[in-house]
Write a protein that holds these residues in place. Structure first.
Motif, PDB file in Angstrom:
ATOM      1  N   ASP A  33       0.834  -1.209   0.000  1.00 47.21           N
ATOM      2  CA  ASP A  33       0.000   0.000   0.000  1.00 47.21           C
ATOM      3  C   ASP A  33       0.868   1.259   0.000  1.00 47.21           C
ATOM      4  O   ASP A  33       0.561   2.242  -0.685  1.00 47.21           O
ATOM      5  CB  ASP A  33      -0.924   0.011   1.224  1.00 47.21           C
ATOM      6  CG  ASP A  33      -1.989  -1.069   1.159  1.00 47.21           C
ATOM      7  OD1 ASP A  33      -2.334  -1.489   0.039  1.00 47.21           O
ATOM      8  OD2 ASP A  33      -2.466  -1.487   2.227  1.00 47.21           O
ATOM      9  N   VAL A  34       1.941   1.233   0.777  1.00 46.06           N
ATOM     10  CA  VAL A  34       2.847   2.386   0.816  1.00 46.06           C
ATOM     11  C   VAL A  34       3.474   2.605  -0.557  1.00 46.06           C
ATOM     12  O   VAL A  34       3.553   3.739  -1.050  1.00 46.06           O
ATOM     13  CB  VAL A  34       3.946   2.172   1.878  1.00 46.06           C
ATOM     14  CG1 VAL A  34       5.009   3.258   1.782  1.00 46.06           C
ATOM     15  CG2 VAL A  34       3.336   2.145   3.275  1.00 46.06           C
ATOM     16  N   GLU A  35       3.913   1.532  -1.169  1.00 47.98           N
ATOM     17  CA  GLU A  35       4.543   1.633  -2.488  1.00 47.98           C
ATOM     18  C   GLU A  35       3.568   2.177  -3.522  1.00 47.98           C
ATOM     19  O   GLU A  35       3.936   3.012  -4.358  1.00 47.98           O
ATOM     20  CB  GLU A  35       5.062   0.263  -2.906  1.00 47.98           C
ATOM     21  CG  GLU A  35       6.040   0.290  -4.056  1.00 47.98           C
ATOM     22  CD  GLU A  35       6.696  -1.072  -4.257  1.00 47.98           C
ATOM     23  OE1 GLU A  35       7.892  -1.096  -4.584  1.00 47.98           O
ATOM     24  OE2 GLU A  35       6.013  -2.101  -4.075  1.00 47.98           O
ATOM     25  N   ALA A  36       2.322   1.745  -3.447  1.00 46.06           N
ATOM     26  CA  ALA A  36       1.316   2.239  -4.385  1.00 46.06           C
ATOM     27  C   ALA A  36       1.025   3.723  -4.174  1.00 46.06           C
ATOM     28  O   ALA A  36       0.756   4.464  -5.125  1.00 46.06           O
ATOM     29  CB  ALA A  36       0.031   1.429  -4.240  1.00 46.06           C
ATOM     30  N   LEU A  37       1.111   4.160  -2.925  1.00 49.67           N
ATOM     31  CA  LEU A  37       0.830   5.557  -2.598  1.00 49.67           C
ATOM     32  C   LEU A  37       1.856   6.495  -3.217  1.00 49.67           C
ATOM     33  O   LEU A  37       1.525   7.616  -3.623  1.00 49.67           O
ATOM     34  CB  LEU A  37       0.820   5.728  -1.073  1.00 49.67           C
ATOM     35  CG  LEU A  37       0.494   7.104  -0.510  1.00 49.67           C
ATOM     36  CD1 LEU A  37      -0.939   7.500  -0.845  1.00 49.67           C
ATOM     37  CD2 LEU A  37       0.710   7.122   0.998  1.00 49.67           C
ATOM     38  N   VAL A  38       3.098   6.047  -3.297  1.00 46.40           N
ATOM     39  CA  VAL A  38       4.177   6.908  -3.812  1.00 46.40           C
ATOM     40  C   VAL A  38       4.871   6.224  -4.984  1.00 46.40           C
ATOM     41  O   VAL A  38       6.097   6.225  -5.095  1.00 46.40           O
ATOM     42  CB  VAL A  38       5.183   7.261  -2.710  1.00 46.40           C
ATOM     43  CG1 VAL A  38       4.594   8.254  -1.733  1.00 46.40           C
ATOM     44  CG2 VAL A  38       5.657   6.006  -1.962  1.00 46.40           C
ATOM     45  N   ALA A  39       4.098   5.656  -5.872  1.00 46.62           N
ATOM     46  CA  ALA A  39       4.659   4.974  -7.040  1.00 46.62           C
ATOM     47  C   ALA A  39       5.573   5.920  -7.809  1.00 46.62           C
ATOM     48  O   ALA A  39       5.209   7.055  -8.109  1.00 46.62           O
ATOM     49  CB  ALA A  39       3.526   4.483  -7.939  1.00 46.62           C
ATOM     50  N   GLY A  40       6.778   5.451  -8.089  1.00 49.50           N
ATOM     51  CA  GLY A  40       7.728   6.261  -8.832  1.00 49.50           C
ATOM     52  C   GLY A  40       8.582   7.175  -7.981  1.00 49.50           C
ATOM     53  O   GLY A  40       9.449   7.878  -8.512  1.00 49.50           O
ATOM     54  N   GLU A  41       8.382   7.181  -6.654  1.00 54.87           N
ATOM     55  CA  GLU A  41       9.207   8.015  -5.772  1.00 54.87           C
ATOM     56  C   GLU A  41      10.559   7.326  -5.589  1.00 54.87           C
ATOM     57  O   GLU A  41      10.700   6.379  -4.813  1.00 54.87           O
ATOM     58  CB  GLU A  41       8.506   8.208  -4.429  1.00 54.87           C
ATOM     59  CG  GLU A  41       9.309   8.927  -3.356  1.00 54.87           C
ATOM     60  CD  GLU A  41       9.926  10.223  -3.810  1.00 54.87           C
ATOM     61  OE1 GLU A  41      11.171  10.277  -3.880  1.00 54.87           O
ATOM     62  OE2 GLU A  41       9.172  11.177  -4.105  1.00 54.87           O
ATOM     63  N   ARG A  42      11.559   7.806  -6.306  1.00 55.38           N
ATOM     64  CA  ARG A  42      12.851   7.121  -6.387  1.00 55.38           C
ATOM     65  C   ARG A  42      13.574   7.055  -5.038  1.00 55.38           C
ATOM     66  O   ARG A  42      14.318   6.110  -4.777  1.00 55.38           O
ATOM     67  CB  ARG A  42      13.740   7.805  -7.422  1.00 55.38           C
ATOM     68  CG  ARG A  42      14.060   9.259  -7.105  1.00 55.38           C
ATOM     69  CD  ARG A  42      14.853   9.920  -8.230  1.00 55.38           C
ATOM     70  NE  ARG A  42      15.130  11.319  -7.942  1.00 55.38           N
ATOM     71  CZ  ARG A  42      16.159  11.744  -7.227  1.00 55.38           C
ATOM     72  NH1 ARG A  42      17.001  10.848  -6.703  1.00 55.38           N
ATOM     73  NH2 ARG A  42      16.357  13.030  -7.018  1.00 55.38           N
ATOM     74  N   HIS A  43      13.370   8.051  -4.192  1.00 54.97           N
ATOM     75  CA  HIS A  43      14.083   8.065  -2.916  1.00 54.97           C
ATOM     76  C   HIS A  43      13.686   6.908  -2.012  1.00 54.97           C
ATOM     77  O   HIS A  43      14.476   6.483  -1.164  1.00 54.97           O
ATOM     78  CB  HIS A  43      13.802   9.383  -2.170  1.00 54.97           C
ATOM     79  CG  HIS A  43      14.333  10.597  -2.859  1.00 54.97           C
ATOM     80  ND1 HIS A  43      15.662  10.759  -3.176  1.00 54.97           N
ATOM     81  CD2 HIS A  43      13.708  11.720  -3.288  1.00 54.97           C
ATOM     82  CE1 HIS A  43      15.842  11.931  -3.758  1.00 54.97           C
ATOM     83  NE2 HIS A  43      14.676  12.529  -3.845  1.00 54.97           N
ATOM     84  N   LEU A  44      12.460   6.406  -2.162  1.00 55.59           N
ATOM     85  CA  LEU A  44      11.927   5.431  -1.210  1.00 55.59           C
ATOM     86  C   LEU A  44      12.044   3.992  -1.678  1.00 55.59           C
ATOM     87  O   LEU A  44      11.833   3.072  -0.888  1.00 55.59           O
ATOM     88  CB  LEU A  44      10.456   5.752  -0.913  1.00 55.59           C
ATOM     89  CG  LEU A  44      10.193   7.119  -0.274  1.00 55.59           C
ATOM     90  CD1 LEU A  44       8.704   7.334  -0.079  1.00 55.59           C
ATOM     91  CD2 LEU A  44      10.937   7.254   1.056  1.00 55.59           C
ATOM     92  N   ALA A  45      12.375   3.783  -2.934  1.00 54.00           N
ATOM     93  CA  ALA A  45      12.379   2.426  -3.486  1.00 54.00           C
ATOM     94  C   ALA A  45      13.341   1.511  -2.738  1.00 54.00           C
ATOM     95  O   ALA A  45      13.015   0.358  -2.416  1.00 54.00           O
ATOM     96  CB  ALA A  45      12.721   2.471  -4.974  1.00 54.00           C
ATOM     97  N   GLY A  46      14.539   2.005  -2.445  1.00 54.12           N
ATOM     98  CA  GLY A  46      15.528   1.162  -1.771  1.00 54.12           C
ATOM     99  C   GLY A  46      15.109   0.771  -0.375  1.00 54.12           C
ATOM    100  O   GLY A  46      15.317  -0.372   0.051  1.00 54.12           O
ATOM    101  N   LEU A  47      14.506   1.706   0.360  1.00 56.34           N
ATOM    102  CA  LEU A  47      14.065   1.405   1.728  1.00 56.34           C
ATOM    103  C   LEU A  47      12.930   0.395   1.708  1.00 56.34           C
ATOM    104  O   LEU A  47      12.908  -0.530   2.532  1.00 56.34           O
ATOM    105  CB  LEU A  47      13.630   2.693   2.433  1.00 56.34           C
ATOM    106  CG  LEU A  47      13.052   2.531   3.838  1.00 56.34           C
ATOM    107  CD1 LEU A  47      14.008   1.772   4.751  1.00 56.34           C
ATOM    108  CD2 LEU A  47      12.717   3.898   4.430  1.00 56.34           C
ATOM    109  N   VAL A  48      11.988   0.558   0.787  1.00 61.72           N
ATOM    110  CA  VAL A  48      10.881  -0.403   0.695  1.00 61.72           C
ATOM    111  C   VAL A  48      11.431  -1.802   0.414  1.00 61.72           C
ATOM    112  O   VAL A  48      11.016  -2.790   1.046  1.00 61.72           O
ATOM    113  CB  VAL A  48       9.879   0.021  -0.400  1.00 61.72           C
ATOM    114  CG1 VAL A  48       8.875  -1.095  -0.666  1.00 61.72           C
ATOM    115  CG2 VAL A  48       9.148   1.298   0.009  1.00 61.72           C
ATOM    116  N   THR A  49      12.373  -1.899  -0.493  1.00 61.82           N
ATOM    117  CA  THR A  49      12.977  -3.200  -0.805  1.00 61.82           C
ATOM    118  C   THR A  49      13.689  -3.772   0.410  1.00 61.82           C
ATOM    119  O   THR A  49      13.591  -4.973   0.711  1.00 61.82           O
ATOM    120  CB  THR A  49      13.968  -3.058  -1.970  1.00 61.82           C
ATOM    121  OG1 THR A  49      13.263  -2.624  -3.131  1.00 61.82           O
ATOM    122  CG2 THR A  49      14.656  -4.383  -2.266  1.00 61.82           C
TER     123      THR A  49
END
Length: 218
Positions: A33-49
């Motif tokens: 859900d968090v990833e969908a909320l900020v889809a394409g936000e490059r700063h957060l991709a690594g932390l989510v992974t």
């Protein structure tokens, strides 16, 4: 002057308020859900992974080592300006007043302090973006200090950069760039750290991280 890309501030703050909180099974379950909320936000991709691929006990130990045991990585905004001094108490009152002026009351039962970054981001995302922005910009030097500390964090494998640094990059991208006096304040923080005082501080030390809660007034 370089123009910053337009971002959905509320969405970024909502996502970061979750991603910067203490890792729990519920947080990990919410990552889609968090990833969908900020889809394409490059700063957060690594932390989510990172949060998605590490075992929960490992994440929790890493989080505590980063945010609870390192002064320069404190998530409490007033700590950077006032450290463990008596003046911090009045600064904390100002956060509660900002919440109250927006029509919500700080829930004291959480045992958390109202200047916790996750709480301020949650407040801005769900209640009052303008008041939250003022709180963040009033403590802009501290936010930047936290970003720099996480960016330069040394990991056990010798690499540099905390997984949580991306969340601070995302937050800072929503704020005005540092002014001259703020940049000077950051330099002082890097060199000297937050102010320190040894007496009269009961109740204002770092608290165990817990989910921030804002209860709406009836």
């Amino acid at each position: 002057m370089r123009r910053r890309a337009r971002v959905d501030v509320r969405a970024v703050w909502a996502a970061c308020s979750v991603l910067l909180d203490y890792p729990t099974a519920g947080l990990v379950d919410s990552l889609d859900d968090v990833e969908a909320l900020v889809a394409g936000e490059r700063h957060l991709a690594g932390l989510v992974t990172h949060l998605r691929t590490r075992a929960l006990p490992e994440l929790q130990a890493e989080y505590v080592a980063t945010f609870d045991h390192t002064r320069k990585c404190a998530l409490y905004l007033t700590y950077f300006a006032y450290g463990d001094t008596r003046r911090r108490g009045q600064a904390l009152v100002r956060f509660k007043e900002a919440y109250r002026e927006a029509g919500v009351a700080w829930d004291e039962s959480t045992g958390e302090l109202p200047d916790h970054l996750c709480a301020v981001l949650q407040f801005g995302a769900t209640v009052d973006v303008d008041r939250a922005r003022r709180l963040l910009t009033d403590h802009r030097a501290g936010v930047e200090m936290l970003r720099l500390a996480l960016t330069s964090w040394r990991n056990d494998d010798g690499s540099t950069g905390s997984p949580w640094a991306g969340a601070l990059d995302a937050v800072c991208a929503t704020l005005p760039e540092l002014r001259g006096d703020e940049a000077d304040a950051v330099r002082r923080l890097v060199e000297q750290g937050p102010p320190a005082e040894e007496v009269g501080l009961d109740g204002y030390g770092p608290a165990l991280i817990a989910p921030a809660t804002l209860s709406v007034r009836s």
